[in-house]
Design a protein around this motif. Structure first.
Motif: not given
Length: 314
Positions: A49-76
């Protein structure tokens, strides 16, 4: 001597009290985490539901990935060299399926496996496996560009794992299947009458997390199974292995660890909200990450959960 003993006790107690899960969802929030992967650039977290996220610092902060497919489940998620694969469950017709990025997630394209909901991905060399909802297993021989049906038609595949030419598939209600020839043929193992939501494979054992009977393991490639003492938890949705240490994430029971190859288990939920459902576990950069259902991402140094071994009940 007495003073030294008191000091050491205080120090040890302080260390124990500080050893807990750390919430790391800055930029993401209280998301429903379904998948993790790491590539050369950083760490991915797929949500429902919240899209795909990416972190460059071991998860301390996250940025939304450019793949704009909100509302889906990024299952794997899965990574093979410089290619990153993403399985999507649900959403408008034609948007679900397997996506591929060959530039560390900057750009994505939908592969020929589209129009089907994906629950799991597995990689074995250049062979990519996708477990679908109701349509069995699909396989790609060309790094995910083209796909063909590879058996277990009409089955819903919840989990996949590979080890050499062996491919393991966990299904809804029909247990765990094994292919010893890279997915060309399948046989049903003796764990056959339950849903297998997660699989982990080592050199000597296969671990199966079920939705109703906890964790099982097999030492003979699936011919026989032993139910472990982690037998009362429901929906063991994630199992991962590091050496003789086995980690299990489950609904409402949080995080459990075995330091003796799955024989005995203890819960280590310090820092997690009460009754947390852990959907996905992942190890990267000496941390273990826990993706929860609605509470975002937590992490903990791997050494904290494998460094203490029980030698006595006293």
């Amino acid at each position: 001597k007495t003073i030294l003993t008191i000091i050491l006790t205080i120090i040890f107690s302080a260390q124990i009290s500080e050893s807990q899960w750390e919430r790391i969802d800055s930029g993401m929030g209280a998301a429903d985490i379904r998948s993790f992967a790491v590539n050369n650039s950083g760490l991915f977290a797929g949500t429902c539901g919240n899209n795909l996220f990416f972190s460059t610092n071991n998860g301390l902060s996250w940025n939304r990935n450019a793949l704009a497919l909100q509302g889906r489940c990024f299952s794997s998620l899965a990574v093979n060299g410089n290619r990153t694969y993403l399985g999507i469950y649900g959403g408008p017709v034609g948007t679900e399926g397997v996506y591929l990025s060959d530039n560390n997630g900057t750009n994505w394209f939908l592969t020929s496996l589209n129009g089907k909901s994906i629950n799991a991905l597995g990689i074995n060399g250049n062979s990519i496996f996708a477990g679908t909802d109701n349509f069995g297993i699909y396989r790609s021989y060309d790094n995910g560009v083209n796909w063909s049906q590879a058996g277990l038609n009409n089955h819903t595949i919840l989990s996949l794992a590979t080890n050499g030419n062996n491919v393991y598939a966990g299904t809804v209600s029909n247990g765990l299947y094994l292919s010893s020839n890279n997915g060309s043929n399948w046989i049903q193992t003796s764990i056959s009458n339950m849903s297998v939501a997660s699989i982990a494979v080592t050199e000597n054992r296969i671990f199966a997390g079920t939705t109703s009977n906890g964790v099982y393991y097999s030492s003979d490639n699936g011919a026989n199974w032993i139910q472990t003492s982690l037998d009362t938890v429901t929906q063991v949705t994630s199992i991962i292995v590091s050496g003789n240490n086995v980690f299990a994430g489950s609904f409402y029971s949080g995080f459990s660890v075995s330091n003796d190859n799955g024989v005995s288990w203890v819960q280590k939920n310090e820092g997690l909200p009460n009754n947390t459902s852990v959907r996905r576990l992942f190890i990267a950069n000496n941390y273990i990450f826990a993706g929860t259902s609605g509470s975002g991402v937590f992490r903990r140094p791997l050494s904290e959960v494998i460094g203490i071994h029980s030698i006595s009940n006293e």
